[in-house]
Design a protein around this motif. Structure first.
Motif, PDB file in Angstrom:
ATOM      1  N   GLY A 172       1.758  -9.204 -67.064  1.00 20.35           N
ATOM      2  CA  GLY A 172       0.620  -8.488 -66.491  1.00 20.35           C
ATOM      3  C   GLY A 172       0.381  -8.836 -65.044  1.00 20.35           C
ATOM      4  N   SER A 173       1.208  -9.712 -64.484  1.00 16.34           N
ATOM      5  CA  SER A 173       1.057 -10.080 -63.085  1.00 16.34           C
ATOM      6  C   SER A 173       1.583  -8.967 -62.182  1.00 16.34           C
ATOM      7  CB  SER A 173       1.818 -11.372 -62.799  1.00 16.34           C
ATOM      8  OG  SER A 173       1.350 -12.417 -63.616  1.00 16.34           O
ATOM      9  N   SER A 174       1.119  -8.981 -60.936  1.00 19.89           N
ATOM     10  CA  SER A 174       1.550  -7.993 -59.954  1.00 19.89           C
ATOM     11  C   SER A 174       1.635  -8.656 -58.591  1.00 19.89           C
ATOM     12  CB  SER A 174       0.567  -6.825 -59.922  1.00 19.89           C
ATOM     13  OG  SER A 174      -0.683  -7.249 -59.397  1.00 19.89           O
ATOM     14  N   GLU A 175       1.800  -7.872 -57.536  1.00 22.40           N
ATOM     15  CA  GLU A 175       1.861  -8.422 -56.191  1.00 22.40           C
ATOM     16  C   GLU A 175       0.527  -8.999 -55.746  1.00 22.40           C
ATOM     17  OE1 GLU A 175       4.441  -8.839 -54.078  1.00 22.40           O
ATOM     18  OE2 GLU A 175       5.692  -8.255 -55.775  1.00 22.40           O
ATOM     19  N   THR A 176      -0.564  -8.604 -56.389  1.00 27.01           N
ATOM     20  CA  THR A 176      -1.888  -9.083 -55.979  1.00 27.01           C
ATOM     21  C   THR A 176      -2.603  -9.919 -57.037  1.00 27.01           C
ATOM     22  OG1 THR A 176      -2.895  -7.014 -56.750  1.00 27.01           O
ATOM     23  CG2 THR A 176      -2.239  -7.126 -54.421  1.00 27.01           C
ATOM     24  N   PHE A 177      -2.034 -10.024 -58.229  1.00 24.83           N
ATOM     25  CA  PHE A 177      -2.690 -10.784 -59.288  1.00 24.83           C
ATOM     26  C   PHE A 177      -1.658 -11.626 -60.026  1.00 24.83           C
ATOM     27  CE2 PHE A 177      -3.754 -11.171 -63.829  1.00 24.83           C
ATOM     28  CZ  PHE A 177      -4.949 -11.869 -63.732  1.00 24.83           C
ATOM     29  N   TYR A 178      -2.056 -12.872 -60.319  1.00 23.56           N
ATOM     30  CA  TYR A 178      -1.144 -13.757 -61.031  1.00 23.56           C
ATOM     31  C   TYR A 178      -1.953 -14.687 -61.924  1.00 23.56           C
ATOM     32  CZ  TYR A 178       3.750 -14.925 -61.293  1.00 23.56           C
ATOM     33  OH  TYR A 178       5.053 -15.018 -61.711  1.00 23.56           O
ATOM     34  N   TRP A 179      -1.350 -15.035 -63.101  1.00 21.74           N
ATOM     35  CA  TRP A 179      -2.066 -15.967 -63.966  1.00 21.74           C
ATOM     36  C   TRP A 179      -1.106 -16.824 -64.779  1.00 21.74           C
ATOM     37  CZ3 TRP A 179      -4.493 -13.683 -68.976  1.00 21.74           C
ATOM     38  CH2 TRP A 179      -3.711 -12.643 -69.490  1.00 21.74           C
ATOM     39  N   PHE A 180      -1.629 -18.000 -65.189  1.00 18.95           N
ATOM     40  CA  PHE A 180      -0.875 -18.988 -65.946  1.00 18.95           C
ATOM     41  C   PHE A 180      -1.741 -19.461 -67.111  1.00 18.95           C
ATOM     42  CE2 PHE A 180       0.086 -19.432 -61.452  1.00 18.95           C
ATOM     43  CZ  PHE A 180       1.465 -19.479 -61.395  1.00 18.95           C
TER      44      PHE A 180
END
Length: 272
Positions: A172-180
């Motif tokens: 679900g990550s993108s160039e503007t959003f990331y999560w762990f």
């Protein structure tokens, strides 16, 4: 898949002050930089501000809000100064491994934080904390990060704690959003447990509690999620949630008013 380097680097700046966040959340994404971008910039500077809601101390039922700066300055793969990781040096830095030493701090505990549970007990004053850490990235195709560390506050009669954790970038990550997200387990020796959760004879007389002598072992286990969102090329926001539960002798201590602890933080940062 090549993870966006800026998003990986940004996660290091999310922690404003020491908290019940999982230890891996203070450096989430940093070891992945070397895996996916071996040539790092000479300087990485990210500054901001944020706030955290957290228990007043380990095992407290009362919560409070803290606000402060968010600082993350890194020189190559060698030196770093971070409100989350502290002041440290990477002694090992390869595509798979990162290991080093750091000096951070512990906020301590004061009896007025919770007079109903801490009355008659001594304060645990804020103190510097020494830390050894190591992280391992499995592979590019499976970027699971494994982390271990050992910590000790530089205070009389204190002991050691150690964290074993892991985290993974989520879909679900993108160039503007990331999560762990990932779990962690914390162990502590008997000296640490006695100072933080024990009650000796003198403290029992002044507090009204029965004497309690906890042994070493597993102190707590938890799970955390860290996110970062880029507003534009330089500005980004972060948010973290961590849930932990005291176990064994720590949970059985009369000082553990609530063995379940929740920490939530957010920050706004500028990357130079």
């Amino acid at each position: 898949m090549l993870w966006p380097l800026g998003l990986l680097a940004a996660c290091a700046a999310h922690a404003q002050t020491p908290s019940p966040l999982a230890e891996w959340q203070y450096s989430a994404g940093v070891p992945l930089e070397k895996m996916f971008e071996p040539e790092t910039a000479q300087w990485g500077i990210r500054l901001g501000a944020g706030a955290i809601m957290r228990p007043m101390y380990d095992g407290a039922s009362r919560y409070h809000m803290l606000a402060g700066p968010s600082i993350d300055i890194r020189y190559r793969d060698l030196l770093f100064l971070s409100t989350g990781e502290g002041l440290g040096i990477n002694l090992v830095s390869t595509p798979h491994w990162r290991a080093g030493i750091a000096l951070s701090y512990d906020l301590g505990r004061r009896s007025e934080d919770d007079p109903g549970h801490l009355h008659g007990l001594p304060n645990l004053n804020p103190a510097p904390e020494a830390k050894l850490f190591a992280e391992y990235v499995v592979s590019k195709s499976f970027p699971l990060v494994l982390r271990v560390n050992a910590r000790r506050t530089l205070a009389p009669d204190d002991g050691w704690t150690a964290d074993i954790g892991a985290y993974l970038p989520l879909p679900g990550s993108s160039e503007t959003f990331y999560w762990f997200a990932g779990p962690t387990v914390t162990l502590a020796d008997s000296r640490y447990m006695a100072r933080r959760f024990g009650i000796d004879a003198a403290q029992a007389a002044s507090s009204g509690y029965a004497p309690y002598s906890p042994g070493g072992g597993i102190k707590s286990a938890g799970f955390g999620v860290s996110t970062v969102y880029y507003l534009n090329k330089h500005w980004f926001a972060t948010a973290d949630v961590a849930l932990s539960r005291l176990l064994g002798a720590a949970a059985n201590s009369p000082l553990a008013a609530n063995p379940l602890g929740l920490a939530i933080d957010a920050s706004l940062n500028y990357e130079f």
